[in-house]
Design a protein around this motif. Sequence first.
Motif, PDB file in Angstrom:
ATOM      1  N   VAL A 319       0.837  -1.207   0.000  1.00 28.63           N
ATOM      2  CA  VAL A 319       0.000   0.000   0.000  1.00 28.63           C
ATOM      3  C   VAL A 319       0.866   1.249   0.000  1.00 28.63           C
ATOM      4  CG1 VAL A 319      -1.709   1.333   1.306  1.00 28.63           C
ATOM      5  CG2 VAL A 319      -1.938  -1.157   1.122  1.00 28.63           C
ATOM      6  N   ASN A 320       1.844   1.295   0.869  1.00 27.95           N
ATOM      7  CA  ASN A 320       2.692   2.484   0.993  1.00 27.95           C
ATOM      8  C   ASN A 320       3.530   2.733  -0.256  1.00 27.95           C
ATOM      9  OD1 ASN A 320       1.743   3.080   3.567  1.00 27.95           O
ATOM     10  ND2 ASN A 320       3.349   1.890   4.582  1.00 27.95           N
ATOM     11  N   ASP A 321       3.838   1.660  -0.985  1.00 20.42           N
ATOM     12  CA  ASP A 321       4.601   1.793  -2.229  1.00 20.42           C
ATOM     13  C   ASP A 321       3.713   2.196  -3.415  1.00 20.42           C
ATOM     14  OD1 ASP A 321       6.877   1.097  -0.873  1.00 20.42           O
ATOM     15  OD2 ASP A 321       6.984  -0.957  -1.663  1.00 20.42           O
ATOM     16  N   GLY A 322       2.392   2.238  -3.204  1.00 17.67           N
ATOM     17  CA  GLY A 322       1.481   2.602  -4.288  1.00 17.67           C
ATOM     18  C   GLY A 322       1.300   1.523  -5.326  1.00 17.67           C
ATOM     19  N   ASP A 323       1.539   0.268  -4.949  1.00 14.61           N
ATOM     20  CA  ASP A 323       1.436  -0.828  -5.912  1.00 14.61           C
ATOM     21  C   ASP A 323       0.013  -1.356  -6.082  1.00 14.61           C
ATOM     22  OD1 ASP A 323       3.949  -1.023  -7.030  1.00 14.61           O
ATOM     23  OD2 ASP A 323       4.741  -2.228  -5.377  1.00 14.61           O
ATOM     24  N   ASN A 324      -0.971  -0.609  -5.567  1.00 18.55           N
ATOM     25  CA  ASN A 324      -2.369  -1.012  -5.707  1.00 18.55           C
ATOM     26  C   ASN A 324      -3.178  -0.003  -6.518  1.00 18.55           C
ATOM     27  OD1 ASN A 324      -2.339   1.051  -3.854  1.00 18.55           O
ATOM     28  ND2 ASN A 324      -3.594  -0.002  -2.317  1.00 18.55           N
ATOM     29  N   THR A 325      -2.497   0.896  -7.240  1.00 14.41           N
ATOM     30  CA  THR A 325      -3.208   1.919  -7.993  1.00 14.41           C
ATOM     31  C   THR A 325      -2.435   2.265  -9.256  1.00 14.41           C
ATOM     32  OG1 THR A 325      -4.312   4.078  -7.797  1.00 14.41           O
ATOM     33  CG2 THR A 325      -2.135   3.865  -6.758  1.00 14.41           C
ATOM     34  N   TYR A 326      -2.944   3.217  -9.994  1.00 17.01           N
ATOM     35  CA  TYR A 326      -2.349   3.596 -11.270  1.00 17.01           C
ATOM     36  C   TYR A 326      -0.893   4.018 -11.087  1.00 17.01           C
ATOM     37  CZ  TYR A 326      -7.167   3.505 -12.872  1.00 17.01           C
ATOM     38  OH  TYR A 326      -8.453   3.100 -13.178  1.00 17.01           O
ATOM     39  N   GLY A 327      -0.019   3.471 -11.931  1.00 12.81           N
ATOM     40  CA  GLY A 327       1.402   3.732 -11.837  1.00 12.81           C
ATOM     41  C   GLY A 327       2.157   2.714 -11.018  1.00 12.81           C
ATOM     42  N   GLY A 328       1.437   1.837 -10.307  1.00  9.31           N
ATOM     43  CA  GLY A 328       2.057   0.803  -9.495  1.00  9.31           C
ATOM     44  C   GLY A 328       2.060  -0.543 -10.205  1.00  9.31           C
ATOM     45  N   GLN A 329       2.359  -1.590  -9.442  1.00 11.89           N
ATOM     46  CA  GLN A 329       2.429  -2.939 -10.017  1.00 11.89           C
ATOM     47  C   GLN A 329       1.075  -3.420 -10.517  1.00 11.89           C
ATOM     48  OE1 GLN A 329       5.289  -5.132 -10.251  1.00 11.89           O
ATOM     49  NE2 GLN A 329       3.854  -6.315 -11.496  1.00 11.89           N
ATOM     50  N   TRP A 330       0.023  -3.128  -9.758  1.00 13.41           N
ATOM     51  CA  TRP A 330      -1.340  -3.511 -10.137  1.00 13.41           C
ATOM     52  C   TRP A 330      -2.275  -2.326  -9.914  1.00 13.41           C
ATOM     53  CZ3 TRP A 330       1.492  -6.231  -6.403  1.00 13.41           C
ATOM     54  CH2 TRP A 330       2.047  -7.442  -6.824  1.00 13.41           C
ATOM     55  N   VAL A 331      -3.361  -2.280 -10.669  1.00 10.38           N
ATOM     56  CA  VAL A 331      -4.457  -1.373 -10.341  1.00 10.38           C
ATOM     57  C   VAL A 331      -5.554  -2.232  -9.720  1.00 10.38           C
ATOM     58  CG1 VAL A 331      -6.143   0.289 -11.190  1.00 10.38           C
ATOM     59  CG2 VAL A 331      -3.853   0.191 -12.213  1.00 10.38           C
ATOM     60  N   VAL A 332      -5.799  -2.001  -8.436  1.00  7.34           N
ATOM     61  CA  VAL A 332      -6.769  -2.810  -7.705  1.00  7.34           C
ATOM     62  C   VAL A 332      -8.077  -2.030  -7.570  1.00  7.34           C
ATOM     63  CG1 VAL A 332      -7.266  -4.011  -5.549  1.00  7.34           C
ATOM     64  CG2 VAL A 332      -4.921  -3.975  -6.439  1.00  7.34           C
ATOM     65  N   ASN A 333      -9.157  -2.632  -8.018  1.00 11.78           N
ATOM     66  CA  ASN A 333     -10.497  -2.057  -7.959  1.00 11.78           C
ATOM     67  C   ASN A 333     -10.586  -0.707  -8.660  1.00 11.78           C
ATOM     68  OD1 ASN A 333     -11.482  -4.282  -6.577  1.00 11.78           O
ATOM     69  ND2 ASN A 333     -11.092  -3.381  -4.567  1.00 11.78           N
ATOM     70  N   PRO A 334     -10.291  -0.672  -9.967  1.00 14.77           N
ATOM     71  CA  PRO A 334     -10.459   0.584 -10.700  1.00 14.77           C
ATOM     72  C   PRO A 334     -11.903   1.066 -10.717  1.00 14.77           C
ATOM     73  CG  PRO A 334     -10.113  -1.249 -12.215  1.00 14.77           C
ATOM     74  CD  PRO A 334      -9.815  -1.763 -10.837  1.00 14.77           C
ATOM     75  N   SER A 335     -12.846   0.165 -10.487  1.00  9.94           N
ATOM     76  CA  SER A 335     -14.262   0.533 -10.430  1.00  9.94           C
ATOM     77  C   SER A 335     -14.614   1.332  -9.180  1.00  9.94           C
ATOM     78  CB  SER A 335     -15.126  -0.730 -10.453  1.00  9.94           C
ATOM     79  OG  SER A 335     -14.960  -1.454  -9.237  1.00  9.94           O
ATOM     80  N   GLY A 336     -13.732   1.308  -8.197  1.00 14.69           N
ATOM     81  CA  GLY A 336     -14.061   1.844  -6.875  1.00 14.69           C
ATOM     82  C   GLY A 336     -14.334   0.747  -5.876  1.00 14.69           C
ATOM     83  N   GLY A 337     -14.473  -0.490  -6.394  1.00 13.27           N
ATOM     84  CA  GLY A 337     -14.668  -1.628  -5.498  1.00 13.27           C
ATOM     85  C   GLY A 337     -15.973  -1.558  -4.731  1.00 13.27           C
ATOM     86  N   LEU A 338     -16.133  -2.476  -3.816  1.00 15.07           N
ATOM     87  CA  LEU A 338     -17.338  -2.513  -3.003  1.00 15.07           C
ATOM     88  C   LEU A 338     -17.413  -1.283  -2.102  1.00 15.07           C
ATOM     89  CD1 LEU A 338     -16.712  -5.464  -3.942  1.00 15.07           C
ATOM     90  CD2 LEU A 338     -17.758  -6.241  -1.825  1.00 15.07           C
ATOM     91  N   LEU A 339     -16.260  -0.778  -1.694  1.00 14.27           N
ATOM     92  CA  LEU A 339     -16.221   0.343  -0.764  1.00 14.27           C
ATOM     93  C   LEU A 339     -16.863   1.599  -1.335  1.00 14.27           C
ATOM     94  CD1 LEU A 339     -12.623  -0.139   0.647  1.00 14.27           C
ATOM     95  CD2 LEU A 339     -14.728  -0.252   1.988  1.00 14.27           C
ATOM     96  N   SER A 340     -16.693   1.842  -2.624  1.00  9.13           N
ATOM     97  CA  SER A 340     -17.251   3.052  -3.235  1.00  9.13           C
ATOM     98  C   SER A 340     -18.282   2.757  -4.314  1.00  9.13           C
ATOM     99  CB  SER A 340     -16.132   3.903  -3.837  1.00  9.13           C
ATOM    100  OG  SER A 340     -15.391   4.568  -2.844  1.00  9.13           O
ATOM    101  N   LYS A 341     -18.079   1.673  -5.058  1.00  9.91           N
ATOM    102  CA  LYS A 341     -19.052   1.320  -6.107  1.00  9.91           C
ATOM    103  C   LYS A 341     -20.330   0.792  -5.481  1.00  9.91           C
ATOM    104  CE  LYS A 341     -18.598  -2.561  -8.099  1.00  9.91           C
ATOM    105  NZ  LYS A 341     -17.545  -3.482  -8.525  1.00  9.91           N
ATOM    106  N   GLY A 342     -20.194   0.081  -4.341  1.00 13.29           N
ATOM    107  CA  GLY A 342     -21.341  -0.529  -3.686  1.00 13.29           C
ATOM    108  C   GLY A 342     -21.282  -2.042  -3.748  1.00 13.29           C
ATOM    109  N   HIS A 343     -22.113  -2.681  -2.928  1.00 16.86           N
ATOM    110  CA  HIS A 343     -22.071  -4.142  -2.791  1.00 16.86           C
ATOM    111  C   HIS A 343     -23.474  -4.738  -2.709  1.00 16.86           C
ATOM    112  CE1 HIS A 343     -20.941  -8.117  -1.758  1.00 16.86           C
ATOM    113  NE2 HIS A 343     -20.806  -7.989  -0.451  1.00 16.86           N
TER     114      HIS A 343
END
Length: 394
Positions: A319-343
């Motif tokens: 997380v601190n290295d930014g490897d879960n978003t754009y520019g990192g190793q992976w983009v995790v939940n580009p949709s916003g995921g359950l936390l923001s897109k909804g569940h």
Amino acid sequence: MSHKVYIAGVGMIPFRKPGASETYDAMGAGAVRQALEDAGLAYNDVQQAYAGYVYGDSTCGQKALYHVGMTGIPVINVNNNCATGSSALFLARQAVQSGAVECALAVGFEFMKPGPLMSNWTDRAPALERAHKLVSELVGREDIPSAIRQFAGAGKAHMDKYGTKLETFAKIRAKASEHAARNPLAVFRNVVSTEDVMNAPMLWEGVITRLMACPPTCGGAAAIVVSEAFAKKRGLRTDVLIAAQSVTTDLPSTYDARDMIRVVGFDMSRLAAQQVYEEAGIGPKDIDVIELHDCFAQNELITYEALGLCPEGGAEKLVNDGDNTYGGQWVVNPSGGLLSKGHPLGATGLAQCYELTHQLRGTAGDRQVPGAKVALAHNVGLGGACVVTAYQSA
């Protein structure tokens, strides 16, 4: 025989807060119509349908699908807790992969109530009775709703074992909001900062704030899966392949380890991911984009480790290295995921399919992951079931 299975069409309606959505059957039918239009098919072309939902009477799938057509095909209703949508997709893919049919439909929908998840049954033992008993022994806090006790309890276990900071979970939630701001189908599109998340009301002092939990939402999503021969015969797109898929359930360690991280599905997630990597011939570093089950920010962090993105205890660094978003190793939940897109429980897994299909097609708009070729979906339901799916651009 084993046939290649392609995503021919996807559909998803905007997720809404309880009280602001259409009825469950209208949401399901709307998503199906979109998927058929996207595929360039008619409902008459579908040979089997799998309808996923958690909170509804038997044959709700028929009620939704009858708005689209009544062709006499098998309609199978699926309930696998929060992994329901992906379980419906697994069954549709399995039907095509085996050669039983050439074209199958998976649809998921949910009409939810405000507030924490609760069973509608009070006259019988709950399916999660064993887990609830263990959670009571391990974390107590009977004053807190069950899902929060379980997932926040797992987050606390991670904090206690590895020194993970509460702020790290807040960073995950802030990241989700930044991604959702680009997604017109997400229910919450307002950007919140790490500080906003930390300053939100505490649900469990020092363990979780309100913004670290996903909201109950209503919605629907659908996918059409087809064989390669059917696609070629009908001139359909074959640009997104379901490369591998696995469904797992709880292992003895879920309970025997007496570890809250295991209670919320770590081991079945890890097993499903391992099986998918082996079947698809890929590893975590081959993946470009991931939609994973972030019902709580705590579960997203734990799932990084279950999917093998980092060693156990290494998620905070990721997380601190930014490897879960754009520019990192992976983009995790580009949709916003359950936390923001909804569940909306029954729709969640198919909403992941919708997002990843568009990512691999290169049609995800402002949230497009550049050059995405391999995608992974992770959808978990306590009780338990975990579905992991690998998609590849073909």
